[in-house]
Design a protein around this motif. Structure first.
Motif, PDB file in Angstrom:
ATOM      1  N   VAL A  99       0.831  -1.203   0.000  1.00  0.00           N
ATOM      2  CA  VAL A  99       0.000   0.000   0.000  1.00  0.00           C
ATOM      3  C   VAL A  99       0.868   1.257   0.000  1.00  0.00           C
ATOM      4  N   LEU A 100       1.843   1.325   0.896  1.00  0.00           N
ATOM      5  CA  LEU A 100       2.668   2.531   1.018  1.00  0.00           C
ATOM      6  C   LEU A 100       3.470   2.795  -0.245  1.00  0.00           C
ATOM      7  N   ASN A 101       3.950   1.745  -0.881  1.00  0.00           N
ATOM      8  CA  ASN A 101       4.752   1.926  -2.096  1.00  0.00           C
ATOM      9  C   ASN A 101       3.904   2.402  -3.264  1.00  0.00           C
ATOM     10  N   ARG A 102       2.595   2.307  -3.132  1.00  0.00           N
ATOM     11  CA  ARG A 102       1.697   2.786  -4.177  1.00  0.00           C
ATOM     12  C   ARG A 102       0.958   4.054  -3.750  1.00  0.00           C
ATOM     13  N   ALA A 103       1.546   4.768  -2.825  1.00  0.00           N
ATOM     14  CA  ALA A 103       0.952   6.038  -2.391  1.00  0.00           C
ATOM     15  C   ALA A 103       0.858   7.033  -3.537  1.00  0.00           C
ATOM     16  N   THR A 104       1.700   6.857  -4.569  1.00  0.00           N
ATOM     17  CA  THR A 104       1.650   7.768  -5.719  1.00  0.00           C
ATOM     18  C   THR A 104       0.294   7.729  -6.418  1.00  0.00           C
ATOM     19  N   LEU A 105      -0.429   6.614  -6.317  1.00  0.00           N
ATOM     20  CA  LEU A 105      -1.763   6.537  -6.918  1.00  0.00           C
ATOM     21  C   LEU A 105      -2.701   7.566  -6.310  1.00  0.00           C
ATOM     22  N   GLN A 106      -2.444   7.965  -5.075  1.00  0.00           N
ATOM     23  CA  GLN A 106      -3.244   8.961  -4.369  1.00  0.00           C
ATOM     24  C   GLN A 106      -2.636  10.360  -4.454  1.00  0.00           C
ATOM     25  N   GLY A 107      -1.560  10.490  -5.225  1.00  0.00           N
ATOM     26  CA  GLY A 107      -0.870  11.768  -5.262  1.00  0.00           C
ATOM     27  C   GLY A 107      -0.025  12.003  -4.030  1.00  0.00           C
ATOM     28  N   LEU A 108       0.240  10.953  -3.250  1.00  0.00           N
ATOM     29  CA  LEU A 108       1.089  11.037  -2.061  1.00  0.00           C
ATOM     30  C   LEU A 108       2.472  10.479  -2.397  1.00  0.00           C
ATOM     31  N   LEU A 141      -0.399   4.761  10.115  1.00  0.00           N
ATOM     32  CA  LEU A 141      -1.292   5.728  10.758  1.00  0.00           C
ATOM     33  C   LEU A 141      -1.195   7.087  10.071  1.00  0.00           C
ATOM     34  N   HIS A 142       0.023   7.509   9.758  1.00  0.00           N
ATOM     35  CA  HIS A 142       0.199   8.787   9.065  1.00  0.00           C
ATOM     36  C   HIS A 142      -0.404   8.731   7.663  1.00  0.00           C
ATOM     37  N   TYR A 143      -0.224   7.623   6.980  1.00  0.00           N
ATOM     38  CA  TYR A 143      -0.770   7.479   5.634  1.00  0.00           C
ATOM     39  C   TYR A 143      -2.292   7.591   5.661  1.00  0.00           C
ATOM     40  N   LEU A 144      -2.938   6.901   6.585  1.00  0.00           N
ATOM     41  CA  LEU A 144      -4.395   6.954   6.678  1.00  0.00           C
ATOM     42  C   LEU A 144      -4.875   8.367   7.005  1.00  0.00           C
ATOM     43  N   ALA A 145      -4.184   9.036   7.929  1.00  0.00           N
ATOM     44  CA  ALA A 145      -4.575  10.406   8.294  1.00  0.00           C
ATOM     45  C   ALA A 145      -4.360  11.367   7.132  1.00  0.00           C
ATOM     46  N   ASP A 146      -3.226  11.241   6.433  1.00  0.00           N
ATOM     47  CA  ASP A 146      -2.955  12.097   5.277  1.00  0.00           C
ATOM     48  C   ASP A 146      -4.019  11.908   4.207  1.00  0.00           C
ATOM     49  N   LEU A 147      -4.409  10.658   3.989  1.00  0.00           N
ATOM     50  CA  LEU A 147      -5.402  10.357   2.972  1.00  0.00           C
ATOM     51  C   LEU A 147      -6.774  10.899   3.360  1.00  0.00           C
ATOM     52  N   ARG A 148      -7.040  10.946   4.640  1.00  0.00           N
ATOM     53  CA  ARG A 148      -8.348  11.389   5.115  1.00  0.00           C
ATOM     54  C   ARG A 148      -8.493  12.902   5.127  1.00  0.00           C
ATOM     55  N   VAL A 149      -7.496  13.625   5.646  1.00  0.00           N
ATOM     56  CA  VAL A 149      -7.665  15.076   5.864  1.00  0.00           C
ATOM     57  C   VAL A 149      -6.571  15.924   5.225  1.00  0.00           C
ATOM     58  N   GLY A 150      -5.599  15.300   4.551  1.00  0.00           N
ATOM     59  CA  GLY A 150      -4.534  16.081   3.938  1.00  0.00           C
ATOM     60  C   GLY A 150      -3.309  16.183   4.818  1.00  0.00           C
ATOM     61  N   PRO A 170      -7.838   6.913  12.624  1.00  0.00           N
ATOM     62  CA  PRO A 170      -6.822   6.049  12.017  1.00  0.00           C
ATOM     63  C   PRO A 170      -6.403   4.893  12.928  1.00  0.00           C
ATOM     64  N   VAL A 171      -6.335   5.159  14.232  1.00  0.00           N
ATOM     65  CA  VAL A 171      -5.918   4.112  15.175  1.00  0.00           C
ATOM     66  C   VAL A 171      -6.917   2.960  15.163  1.00  0.00           C
ATOM     67  N   GLU A 172      -8.194   3.283  15.306  1.00  0.00           N
ATOM     68  CA  GLU A 172      -9.218   2.242  15.337  1.00  0.00           C
ATOM     69  C   GLU A 172      -9.340   1.547  13.991  1.00  0.00           C
ATOM     70  N   ARG A 173      -9.237   2.320  12.899  1.00  0.00           N
ATOM     71  CA  ARG A 173      -9.353   1.722  11.569  1.00  0.00           C
ATOM     72  C   ARG A 173      -8.199   0.774  11.277  1.00  0.00           C
ATOM     73  N   LEU A 174      -6.989   1.159  11.658  1.00  0.00           N
ATOM     74  CA  LEU A 174      -5.849   0.285  11.421  1.00  0.00           C
ATOM     75  C   LEU A 174      -5.957  -0.971  12.277  1.00  0.00           C
ATOM     76  N   ARG A 175      -6.346  -0.798  13.524  1.00  0.00           N
ATOM     77  CA  ARG A 175      -6.492  -1.957  14.412  1.00  0.00           C
ATOM     78  C   ARG A 175      -7.543  -2.927  13.864  1.00  0.00           C
ATOM     79  N   ALA A 176      -8.683  -2.392  13.436  1.00  0.00           N
ATOM     80  CA  ALA A 176      -9.745  -3.249  12.914  1.00  0.00           C
ATOM     81  C   ALA A 176      -9.343  -3.886  11.591  1.00  0.00           C
ATOM     82  N   VAL A 187      -7.953   1.588   4.129  1.00  0.00           N
ATOM     83  CA  VAL A 187      -7.398   2.579   3.205  1.00  0.00           C
ATOM     84  C   VAL A 187      -8.500   3.172   2.339  1.00  0.00           C
ATOM     85  N   LYS A 188      -9.347   2.321   1.787  1.00  0.00           N
ATOM     86  CA  LYS A 188     -10.419   2.802   0.910  1.00  0.00           C
ATOM     87  C   LYS A 188     -11.362   3.739   1.650  1.00  0.00           C
ATOM     88  N   ALA A 189     -11.650   3.423   2.912  1.00  0.00           N
ATOM     89  CA  ALA A 189     -12.561   4.262   3.687  1.00  0.00           C
ATOM     90  C   ALA A 189     -11.963   5.623   3.992  1.00  0.00           C
TER      91      ALA A 189
END
Length: 549
Positions: A99-108, A141-150, A170-176, A187-189
């Motif tokens: 997932v992280l190596n494909r962050a470019t798909l999200q412009g990250l 956690l940082h990736y999920l937060a960046d994707l959610r709010v910038g 992000p904490v609860e989503r990653l844990r779940a 990630v999709k959410a």
């Protein structure tokens, strides 16, 4: 141009490919993990005490947040309920790194999450297992937060941590996601739910492909070339227009050295997509835009994705969106995909604030309309423009249907702020026949205008900050659609000269004032605009500074 219409032939395949990729990610993750696991059979399990020490140290060493979220305490919250047991095994670690190596798909940027270093550690069996576990958790956690709010704070963020991270923690989503084997679902959410976000992602993928084979610069013509004229690089121009999707692939190539009439439509389409006067004439501005590299367009699209992540959720129902550098407004139903595809959004040109009087970025709530409004002259315009004109022409107010409030106030009272100036409704009124009010501290609103010729200009940053709309009657019909007493005929009647009429909306409508120099058009092609306020350059600097911290 629409932010909700389906992609056209130029990029439909890119969009569907992105959707198929999203649907197949689970299988791809499993495949990727299996391929990466062979050298990881010795992946060590770190001691919980060590993980706890690292998590506590990370929380204490985290600086005061400067971005839109506060990550202090995230690691402790994540590991605490699991009694600081390690979170990752070779399979899930490989999936996360995929997932992280494909962050470019999200412009990250994967570098923001240390993806390369983590990949090397995983390939070596985890390196220091405790540090690897904590570092990978932090990265996700940082990736999920960046994707959610910038990644950086914007006008849309408050000084408090972004409230959306309470809804999407992000904490609860990653844990779940880890516990349920649904990492990609987390990630999709996190992605913005605006359909535009997926369309811009597809455009980004398309331009990344174009950037793999840079094209040579087209020569500028000595003078403007009309269809039928001579242009030595006509064949190269033809190939460029086909490559960019402005001419169909089966279009007939031009005679050597001739800018043919059959190419004019392609040039006009290109000009319209790039904020140029779409007259079909080849000039320096058109050639300069044709010579902008796809790599630069990639950067513009990446910034758009970042800005879309900033936007607060406005909920379902009617909404209005204005893209300042594109000089465009859309009014649409922000509902389900089915509702979005059933009815095309209302689209129109707008005039926005000039460089010295920029239209600010914010999300307002349109609450009422005024037919035949008074124009209450802002204090800044009174001091900088009206008073000097009154000094040169004592009859200036009378000649422009203006008056003081209270009546017959002196210039001294105006200068002292004891009186103000307003313009009466009528043909000379700067607001035209209708004002769309969304109360805000900047006193910014949408309105019609008697200066219709401005909408024919390719560059329309001309106002003092408010937004002039091209089709006010159509916008009023959209805004009042849920109020039965209003229809096209009653709106036309209200637009006729007469007394001021105040109309409250039954439900306020969100108005998103947005800034994007790259976006997606109704036919699926990308539209680009000039950076009229220099915001792209500033955002690139902010992102670069964040990376260096």
């Amino acid at each position: 141009m629409s932010i909700v219409a389906p992609l056209g032939s130029g990029m439909r395949s890119e969009y569907h490919a992105a959707m198929k990729l999203s649907l197949k990610i689970g299988a791809a993750l499993a495949f990727c993990a299996a391929a990466a696991l062979a050298p990881c059979s010795t992946f060590a399990q770190p001691a919980p005490a060590t993980i706890r020490t690292l998590a506590v140290q990370a929380s204490k060493s985290s600086a005061q947040p400067t971005g839109p979220y506060d990550e202090r305490g995230w690691l402790d919250r994540f590991y605490g309920p699991r009694k600081y047991a390690p979170a990752w095994n070779p399979t899930t670690a490989a999936a996360a790194l995929w997932v992280l190596n494909r962050a470019t798909l999200q412009g990250l940027d994967p570098r923001d999450y240390g993806a390369d270093a983590l990949q090397r550690q995983l390939s070596a069996g985890g390196g220091d297992p405790a540090r690897f576990d904590v570092a990978l958790t932090s990265a996700m956690l940082h990736y999920l937060a960046d994707l959610r709010v910038g990644r950086v704070r914007s006008e849309y963020h408050t000084r408090l941590p972004d409230a959306r991270l309470r809804q999407y923690d992000p904490v609860e989503r990653l844990r779940a996601g880890l516990a349920g084997g649904k990492l990609q679902a987390a990630v999709k959410a996190a992605e913005p739910q605006l359909r535009l976000y997926g369309q811009v992602k597809a455009a980004l993928a398309h331009y990344r492909d174009l950037a793999k084979q840079p094209y040579p610069a087209l020569p500028a013509p000595g003078a403007k070339v009309a269809p039928g004229g001579t242009y030595p690089a006509a064949r190269d121009l033809f190939e460029r227009l086909v490559l960019l999707g402005d001419l169909p692939a089966d279009a007939a190539p031009p005679p050597d050295g001739t800018y043919s009439e059959s190419m004019e439509e392609g040039v006009q389409h290109f000009q319209a997509r790039h904020g140029l006067l779409d007259d079909g004439v080849l000039g320096r501005g058109t050639i300069d835009a044709l010579n902008v590299s796809p790599a630069w367009r990639v950067r513009q699209l990446e910034l758009t994705l970042e800005r879309l992540r900033w936007l607060p959720e406005v909920g379902r129902g009617p909404m209005i969106m204005v893209d300042l550098p594109a000089y465009r407004l859309w009014a649409l139903d922000n509902g389900s995909d089915a509702a979005q595809s059933a009815e095309a959004p209302l689209e129109m040109r707008v005039v926005v604030g000039a460089l010295k009087t920029e239209t600010p970025l914010f999300v307002g709530q349109m609450r009422y309309l005024e037919f035949n409004p008074y124009w209450n002259v802002p204090r800044s315009i009174l001091e900088k423009e009206i008073l000097p004109k009154m000094a040169r022409n004592p009859r200036y107010l009378e000649q422009n249907d203006m008056e003081t409030v209270p009546a017959n106030a002196s210039v001294a009272d105006l200068k002292a702020g004891k009186a103000r100036v307003r313009q009466r409704p009528g043909a000379k009124n700067a607001l035209g026949a209708i004002k769309f009010a969304m109360p805000n501290p900047m006193d910014i609103y949408l309105h019609s205008t008697p200066a219709r010729e401005a909408f024919q200009r390719s560059r329309r940053d001309l106002s003092h900050g408010c937004i002039r709309v091209e089709h006010p009657a159509a916008l009023a019909q959209f805004v009042l659609a849920r109020q039965r007493q209003w229809n096209a005929d009653t709106i036309q009647d209200a637009l006729q000269p007469g007394p001021t009429k105040h109309v409250d909306l039954a439900q306020s409508i969100p108005v998103v004032i947005f800034y994007a120099t790259a976006i997606v058009d109704t036919d699926g092609s990308a539209r680009f605009a000039g950076d009229i306020y220099g915001r792209d350059a500033k955002l690139r600097q902010m992102l670069a500074a964040r990376r260096s911290l």
